[in-house]
Design a protein around this motif. Structure first.
Motif, PDB file in Angstrom:
ATOM      1  N   GLN A 104       0.836  -1.193   0.000  1.00  0.00           N
ATOM      2  CA  GLN A 104       0.000   0.000   0.000  1.00  0.00           C
ATOM      3  C   GLN A 104       0.869   1.241   0.000  1.00  0.00           C
ATOM      4  O   GLN A 104       1.990   1.240   0.518  1.00  0.00           O
ATOM      5  CB  GLN A 104      -0.901   0.015   1.244  1.00  0.00           C
ATOM      6  N   LEU A 105       0.332   2.311  -0.553  1.00  0.00           N
ATOM      7  CA  LEU A 105       1.050   3.572  -0.629  1.00  0.00           C
ATOM      8  C   LEU A 105       1.480   4.005   0.774  1.00  0.00           C
ATOM      9  O   LEU A 105       0.670   4.056   1.700  1.00  0.00           O
ATOM     10  CB  LEU A 105       0.158   4.633  -1.268  1.00  0.00           C
ATOM     11  N   GLY A 106       2.759   4.300   0.921  1.00  0.00           N
ATOM     12  CA  GLY A 106       3.277   4.748   2.197  1.00  0.00           C
ATOM     13  C   GLY A 106       3.556   3.643   3.194  1.00  0.00           C
ATOM     14  O   GLY A 106       3.998   3.920   4.306  1.00  0.00           O
ATOM     15  N   LYS A 107       3.314   2.404   2.796  1.00  0.00           N
ATOM     16  CA  LYS A 107       3.485   1.266   3.701  1.00  0.00           C
ATOM     17  C   LYS A 107       4.712   0.448   3.288  1.00  0.00           C
ATOM     18  O   LYS A 107       5.160   0.492   2.143  1.00  0.00           O
ATOM     19  CB  LYS A 107       2.248   0.365   3.675  1.00  0.00           C
ATOM     20  N   PRO A 108       5.251  -0.356   4.237  1.00  0.00           N
ATOM     21  CA  PRO A 108       6.408  -1.191   3.902  1.00  0.00           C
ATOM     22  C   PRO A 108       6.096  -2.200   2.812  1.00  0.00           C
ATOM     23  O   PRO A 108       4.950  -2.590   2.593  1.00  0.00           O
ATOM     24  CB  PRO A 108       6.721  -1.897   5.233  1.00  0.00           C
ATOM     25  N   THR A 109       7.135  -2.622   2.118  1.00  0.00           N
ATOM     26  CA  THR A 109       7.004  -3.712   1.169  1.00  0.00           C
ATOM     27  C   THR A 109       6.716  -5.006   1.935  1.00  0.00           C
ATOM     28  O   THR A 109       6.839  -5.065   3.157  1.00  0.00           O
ATOM     29  CB  THR A 109       8.301  -3.879   0.367  1.00  0.00           C
ATOM     30  N   LYS A 110       6.324  -6.044   1.202  1.00  0.00           N
ATOM     31  CA  LYS A 110       6.070  -7.340   1.834  1.00  0.00           C
ATOM     32  C   LYS A 110       6.666  -8.434   0.964  1.00  0.00           C
ATOM     33  O   LYS A 110       7.190  -8.179  -0.127  1.00  0.00           O
ATOM     34  CB  LYS A 110       4.576  -7.557   2.020  1.00  0.00           C
ATOM     35  N   LYS A 138       3.610  -1.618  -9.124  1.00  0.00           N
ATOM     36  CA  LYS A 138       2.225  -1.165  -9.015  1.00  0.00           C
ATOM     37  C   LYS A 138       1.558  -1.841  -7.830  1.00  0.00           C
ATOM     38  O   LYS A 138       1.803  -3.006  -7.548  1.00  0.00           O
ATOM     39  CB  LYS A 138       1.444  -1.478 -10.299  1.00  0.00           C
ATOM     40  N   ILE A 139       0.723  -1.069  -7.135  1.00  0.00           N
ATOM     41  CA  ILE A 139      -0.051  -1.652  -6.042  1.00  0.00           C
ATOM     42  C   ILE A 139      -1.398  -2.128  -6.589  1.00  0.00           C
ATOM     43  O   ILE A 139      -1.687  -1.989  -7.778  1.00  0.00           O
ATOM     44  CB  ILE A 139      -0.221  -0.637  -4.885  1.00  0.00           C
ATOM     45  N   THR A 140      -2.215  -2.719  -5.727  1.00  0.00           N
ATOM     46  CA  THR A 140      -3.416  -3.442  -6.178  1.00  0.00           C
ATOM     47  C   THR A 140      -4.389  -2.579  -6.966  1.00  0.00           C
ATOM     48  O   THR A 140      -5.105  -3.085  -7.831  1.00  0.00           O
ATOM     49  CB  THR A 140      -4.133  -4.056  -4.971  1.00  0.00           C
ATOM     50  N   ASN A 141      -4.461  -1.275  -6.686  1.00  0.00           N
ATOM     51  CA  ASN A 141      -5.397  -0.420  -7.420  1.00  0.00           C
ATOM     52  C   ASN A 141      -4.815   0.093  -8.733  1.00  0.00           C
ATOM     53  O   ASN A 141      -5.413   0.937  -9.406  1.00  0.00           O
ATOM     54  CB  ASN A 141      -5.854   0.751  -6.546  1.00  0.00           C
ATOM     55  N   GLY A 142      -3.638  -0.414  -9.095  1.00  0.00           N
ATOM     56  CA  GLY A 142      -3.020  -0.034 -10.362  1.00  0.00           C
ATOM     57  C   GLY A 142      -2.136   1.190 -10.308  1.00  0.00           C
ATOM     58  O   GLY A 142      -1.563   1.581 -11.326  1.00  0.00           O
ATOM     59  N   THR A 143      -2.015   1.820  -9.134  1.00  0.00           N
ATOM     60  CA  THR A 143      -1.186   3.008  -9.003  1.00  0.00           C
ATOM     61  C   THR A 143       0.295   2.642  -9.110  1.00  0.00           C
ATOM     62  O   THR A 143       0.761   1.686  -8.488  1.00  0.00           O
ATOM     63  CB  THR A 143      -1.438   3.689  -7.640  1.00  0.00           C
ATOM     64  N   THR A 144       1.023   3.410  -9.898  1.00  0.00           N
ATOM     65  CA  THR A 144       2.465   3.209 -10.020  1.00  0.00           C
ATOM     66  C   THR A 144       3.159   3.796  -8.803  1.00  0.00           C
ATOM     67  O   THR A 144       2.881   4.942  -8.400  1.00  0.00           O
ATOM     68  CB  THR A 144       3.002   3.867 -11.294  1.00  0.00           C
ATOM     69  N   VAL A 145       4.039   3.024  -8.200  1.00  0.00           N
ATOM     70  CA  VAL A 145       4.769   3.455  -7.004  1.00  0.00           C
ATOM     71  C   VAL A 145       6.259   3.189  -7.196  1.00  0.00           C
ATOM     72  O   VAL A 145       6.672   2.461  -8.088  1.00  0.00           O
ATOM     73  CB  VAL A 145       4.261   2.719  -5.750  1.00  0.00           C
ATOM     74  N   CYS A 146       7.064   3.786  -6.316  1.00  0.00           N
ATOM     75  CA  CYS A 146       8.503   3.571  -6.340  1.00  0.00           C
ATOM     76  C   CYS A 146       9.003   3.188  -4.956  1.00  0.00           C
ATOM     77  O   CYS A 146       8.446   3.615  -3.926  1.00  0.00           O
ATOM     78  CB  CYS A 146       9.236   4.832  -6.798  1.00  0.00           C
ATOM     79  N   THR A 162       3.464 -13.374  -9.761  1.00  0.00           N
ATOM     80  CA  THR A 162       3.103 -13.158 -11.163  1.00  0.00           C
ATOM     81  C   THR A 162       2.286 -11.891 -11.379  1.00  0.00           C
ATOM     82  O   THR A 162       2.043 -11.512 -12.521  1.00  0.00           O
ATOM     83  CB  THR A 162       2.303 -14.355 -11.694  1.00  0.00           C
ATOM     84  N   ASP A 163       1.839 -11.254 -10.305  1.00  0.00           N
ATOM     85  CA  ASP A 163       1.021 -10.058 -10.492  1.00  0.00           C
ATOM     86  C   ASP A 163       1.894  -8.817 -10.583  1.00  0.00           C
ATOM     87  O   ASP A 163       3.104  -8.860 -10.400  1.00  0.00           O
ATOM     88  CB  ASP A 163      -0.014  -9.930  -9.375  1.00  0.00           C
ATOM     89  N   SER A 164       1.282  -7.668 -10.872  1.00  0.00           N
ATOM     90  CA  SER A 164       2.032  -6.436 -11.135  1.00  0.00           C
ATOM     91  C   SER A 164       2.759  -5.920  -9.904  1.00  0.00           C
ATOM     92  O   SER A 164       3.770  -5.223 -10.026  1.00  0.00           O
ATOM     93  CB  SER A 164       1.080  -5.358 -11.666  1.00  0.00           C
ATOM     94  N   SER A 165       2.281  -6.254  -8.699  1.00  0.00           N
ATOM     95  CA  SER A 165       2.942  -5.776  -7.482  1.00  0.00           C
ATOM     96  C   SER A 165       4.277  -6.468  -7.245  1.00  0.00           C
ATOM     97  O   SER A 165       5.053  -6.048  -6.382  1.00  0.00           O
ATOM     98  CB  SER A 165       2.035  -5.987  -6.264  1.00  0.00           C
ATOM     99  N   SER A 166       4.542  -7.544  -8.000  1.00  0.00           N
ATOM    100  CA  SER A 166       5.806  -8.285  -7.856  1.00  0.00           C
ATOM    101  C   SER A 166       6.819  -7.914  -8.932  1.00  0.00           C
ATOM    102  O   SER A 166       7.936  -8.416  -8.924  1.00  0.00           O
ATOM    103  CB  SER A 166       5.545  -9.795  -7.914  1.00  0.00           C
TER     104      SER A 166
END
Length: 563
Positions: free
Chosen positions: A458-464, A489-497, A470-474
């Motif tokens: 999640q935005l602002g949260k630690p990685t896991k 990308k997080i679950t809602n499709g937002t691009t993050v760094c 196989t999904d975009s968050s990986s």
């Protein structure tokens, strides 16, 4: 999915581990040094990384700076305690070719310049050298460094003693007013001969920052090849270090015409790179775009030598260590990222805290100096932390692992991404404690030897961590011109760094400073995946590796996949 989450948590608790680490093998400096392709190695063929600091002896007094402030033994110990294994010790050609300079004692040199206070300081701190000839005082410094296991590179910085460098100072290129090629060859031969058999003298830099209106490629080959042969003939045990044109930035002429020398296994090329090498581009432009442009240019001008199998020694880099120079600060983050990735040898400018006399000013404070004005305290300890990861090699001959892995390096802190367990957030820590990572062709970042991959949450949260990768968050890709933003990308499709919060925890945030904005600071989001063959993190039997080695891992994988 509720059952899956519950099972996942139980599973992760069972295999949660506390990492035990091994330090990388210490470098065994069995001298003399030689070269093996792009690496500098010892007699056993093991890599020795030059992590040097420049110590100035080429100004008008022709005495190593700081000896009026501290005993040379204390300075040598300070060099060791701050992690450096080597000193690039500068010297002016006139020290050995001009009788007027060479005949002076330390006392006489200071008296001629009106430096009475410096005489008192040297008498108090280094009384044994005050009435020695200048060359004997220089030798005493080399001996003191050797007594503390510090390697030395003798750097012919200039001809006429004084501050360097200008295109019009008469010292820039062969044939200039103070740069007689024949006298230069004599001086190189004398210094190489003088230090023959002095085991901690491991190299000679033929000439610092060739420059000026007379510089040309044909004379570069003519005289640099003669200089290299002269040094090697007089002292075949030392590395021969050749500088480029245009203030040690340009080696493009070597792409298709290598140096022609009678010897091999001893040649190193030196390069200089400062923030001001590109004017005020760093403070006036977008840091990502400037970093990308400057690095591309550096690789075109000199970095290609590594690909051609030559050692590259970045013999000068540095910053204003007061921390207020935006141009320097942005440059440094970019420089450190590239220096970790390419794992080159280097020398920081400078050790010097203050000068006896520089450009007419007595006691000038050197803000690029590791030591402060009195040569006693460290000027900026956070800067030393930032470069500390560069002081040991990431890779090269003799390091323990044959199969490279990745470390996730954070240039603006000089730290690496580490973990204590799969249930705790990733944090920044010493690179010696780094987890061994793998970057797969599918652009996943996994813990080497396991199925666990890094995931954006999640935005602002630690990685896991997860094992369904196989999904975009990986998926993690490098974006921006600097090639240091790791994006997912997080679950809602937002691009993050990937980012670092105030507690040094690794989190994901909106990507920043990708282009145009010249006021934005991207340093917290800059990461490098650095190849390493250091001894990697070991795991105790019975922990995660042994659990996953059982056939039950296949059942777990099937369970997670079906769920």
């Amino acid at each position: 999915m509720e059952k899956l989450s519950s099972f996942s948590l139980t599973f992760l608790i069972l295999i949660s581990i506390t990492i035990s680490t091994t330090q990388p093998n210490s470098q065994v400096t069995s001298l003399p040094l030689s070269t093996n392709s792009r690496w500098i190695v010892n007699e056993g063929g093991e890599r020795v990384k030059l992590a040097c600091v420049n110590w100035v002896t080429h100004l008008q007094p022709v005495v190593a700076e700081g000896l009026s402030k501290q005993p040379m033994e204390m300075i040598a110990r300070k060099i060791v305690s701050t992690g450096f294994n080597c000193v690039r010790l500068t010297w002016p050609l006139f020290l050995v070719t001009n009788q007027t300079v060479g005949s002076l004692t330390v006392r006489q040199s200071f008296l001629n310049l009106g430096l009475v206070e410096s005489i008192s300081g040297v008498q108090a701190n280094n009384p044994s050298i005050i009435d020695l000839p200048l060359i004997k005082a220089y030798q005493a410094v080399v001996t003191s460094l050797g007594d503390n296991n510090v390697m030395v590179i003798l750097d012919n910085h200039i001809s006429k003693p004084g501050w360097c460098c200008s295109s019009f100072d008469g010292n820039g290129f062969f044939g200039d007013a103070y740069f007689n090629p024949d006298q230069w060859l004599i001086g190189l031969t004398q210094m190489a001969t003088l230090f023959k058999g002095v085991t901690n003298v491991v190299g000679m830099s033929l000439r610092n920052e060739l420059r000026g209106q007379k510089q040309n490629v044909n004379d570069w080959y003519r005289y640099m090849e003669k200089g290299a042969e002269a040094v090697h003939s007089a002292n075949p045990d030392i590395l021969v270090i050749l500088s480029g044109l245009n203030y040690d930035k340009d080696f493009t002429f070597l792409r298709n015409r290598p140096v022609n020398l009678s010897f091999t296994g001893k040649v190193v090329f030196e390069v200089h790179w400062y923030g001001f090498s590109d004017g005020q581009a760093w403070s006036g432009g977008n840091p990502n775009q400037v970093c990308g442009r400057v690095v591309n240019n550096m690789m075109r001008m000199s970095g290609f030598l590594l690909d051609q199998g030559w050692p590259m020694f970045v013999s000068e880099f540095g910053i204003d260590q007061r921390g207020t120079n935006v141009n320097d600060n942005r440059y440094l983050d970019c420089f450190i990222g590239v220096a970790a990735e390419l794992d080159w040898d280097w020398a920081l400018w400078t050790l010097v805290g203050s000068y006896y006399l520089r450009e007419g000013v007595m006691g000038l404070n050197e803000y690029y100096g590791v030591l402060n004005w009195n040569w006693c305290d460290i000027r900026n300890s956070s800067f030393l932390q930032q470069i500390s990861a560069l002081q040991t090699p990431f890779q090269g001959p003799g390091l323990s692992e044959t199969n490279p892995y990745k470390v996730i390096f954070h240039p603006s802190t000089g730290l690496c991404v580490t973990k204590k367990s799969l249930l705790e957030p990733l944090r920044l820590g010493p690179c010696t404690d780094s987890e061994a990572w793998r970057y797969t062709p599918q652009k996943t970042i996994t813990i080497k030897g396991t199925y666990f991959c890094l995931q954006a949450d999640q935005l602002g949260k630690p990685t896991k961590f997860g094992i369904i990768c196989t999904d975009s968050s990986s998926k993690w890709e490098f974006i921006s011109d600097s090639k240091m933003h790791l994006s997912s990308k997080i679950t809602n499709g937002t691009t993050v760094c990937l980012d670092v919060d105030e507690n040094n925890s690794v989190v994901v945030n909106s990507c920043k400073c990708l282009s145009r904005d010249s006021t934005c600071e991207p340093g917290s989001q800059w990461f490098k995946l650095v190849n390493s063959t250091r001894s990697s993190t070991t795991r105790k039997p019975g922990r995660i590796n042994s659990v996953l080695d059982f056939p039950v891992k296949k059942l777990l994988w099937k369970f997670f996949s079906l769920a």
